[in-house]
Design a protein around this motif. Structure first.
Motif, short mmCIF file in Angstrom:
data_model
loop_
_atom_site.label_atom_id
_atom_site.label_comp_id
_atom_site.label_asym_id
_atom_site.label_seq_id
_atom_site.Cartn_x
_atom_site.Cartn_y
_atom_site.Cartn_z
N THR A 170 -10.62 4.07 11.71
CA THR A 170 -9.78 3.46 10.70
C THR A 170 -8.93 4.53 10.02
N LEU A 171 -7.71 4.16 9.63
CA LEU A 171 -6.81 5.06 8.93
C LEU A 171 -6.46 4.46 7.57
N SER A 172 -6.45 5.31 6.55
CA SER A 172 -6.05 4.85 5.22
C SER A 172 -5.52 6.03 4.42
N PRO A 173 -4.51 5.77 3.57
CA PRO A 173 -4.01 6.84 2.71
C PRO A 173 -5.09 7.22 1.70
N MET A 232 0.85 -1.17 0.00
CA MET A 232 0.00 0.00 0.00
C MET A 232 0.89 1.23 0.00
N TYR A 233 0.56 2.20 -0.84
CA TYR A 233 1.35 3.42 -0.84
C TYR A 233 1.12 4.19 0.45
N LEU A 234 2.11 4.95 0.84
CA LEU A 234 2.10 5.73 2.08
C LEU A 234 1.98 4.84 3.33
N SER A 235 2.41 3.60 3.25
CA SER A 235 2.33 2.71 4.41
C SER A 235 3.13 3.23 5.59
N LYS A 236 4.34 3.71 5.32
CA LYS A 236 5.19 4.20 6.40
C LYS A 236 4.53 5.38 7.11
N ALA A 267 -7.42 0.71 7.81
CA ALA A 267 -8.61 0.31 7.05
C ALA A 267 -8.28 -0.89 6.18
N CYS A 268 -9.28 -1.72 5.96
CA CYS A 268 -9.11 -2.89 5.11
C CYS A 268 -10.26 -2.92 4.10
#
Length: 132
Positions: free
Chosen positions: A44-47, A1-5, A28-29
């Motif tokens: 939930t957090l997601s880019p 996933m991009y922006l994982s860090k 988030a999934c």
């Protein structure tokens, strides 16, 4: 996933922050129907955004912004004012010098999760150097 860090860094910051320990923070999934009803507050957090522009002739250096979306689910039993108050506490816990923008949604009823839902997008500054 991009922006994982970056997403993981914000997730760790919120999990260890005082004042929001009554909220469960997760990444988030993909959407899937769950067999249980939520009984606690979940965030939930997601880019969600990435906007980079090259500032060099050779396109090696980029500056821009990225966004991380937070979606807070608060069971109906807690009440809608709690959802907004909790999101305010979360945003305050996430604030630092890298945050350059904040967008908040209104509190909505989400019949699928039987929760009040409020979203926030935190925008951060980013500099990126492409490695050779």
């Amino acid at each position: 996933m991009y922006l994982s860090k970056e997403t993981n860094a914000l997730l760790d910051k919120l999990k260890s922050s005082g004042g929001v320990e009554d909220i469960c923070f997760i990444k988030a999934c993909p959407y899937a129907i769950k067999q249980t009803r939520l009984e606690k507050k979940i965030c939930t957090l997601s880019p969600c955004e990435l906007d980079l522009d090259s500032i060099s002739v050779d396109n090696e250096f980029f500056y821009g912004k990225y966004g991380i979306e937070l979606a807070l689910y608060v069971p109906y039993d807690f009440g809608s004012p709690v959802a907004f108050d909790d999101m305010e506490r979360i945003v305050r816990a996430a604030m630092d010098d890298a945050v350059c923008g904040i967008k908040l949604s209104t509190v909505l009823k989400d019949s699928t999760t039987e929760c009040y839902k409020v979203k926030a997008v935190l925008t951060f500054s980013l500099s990126y150097c492409r490695e050779a």
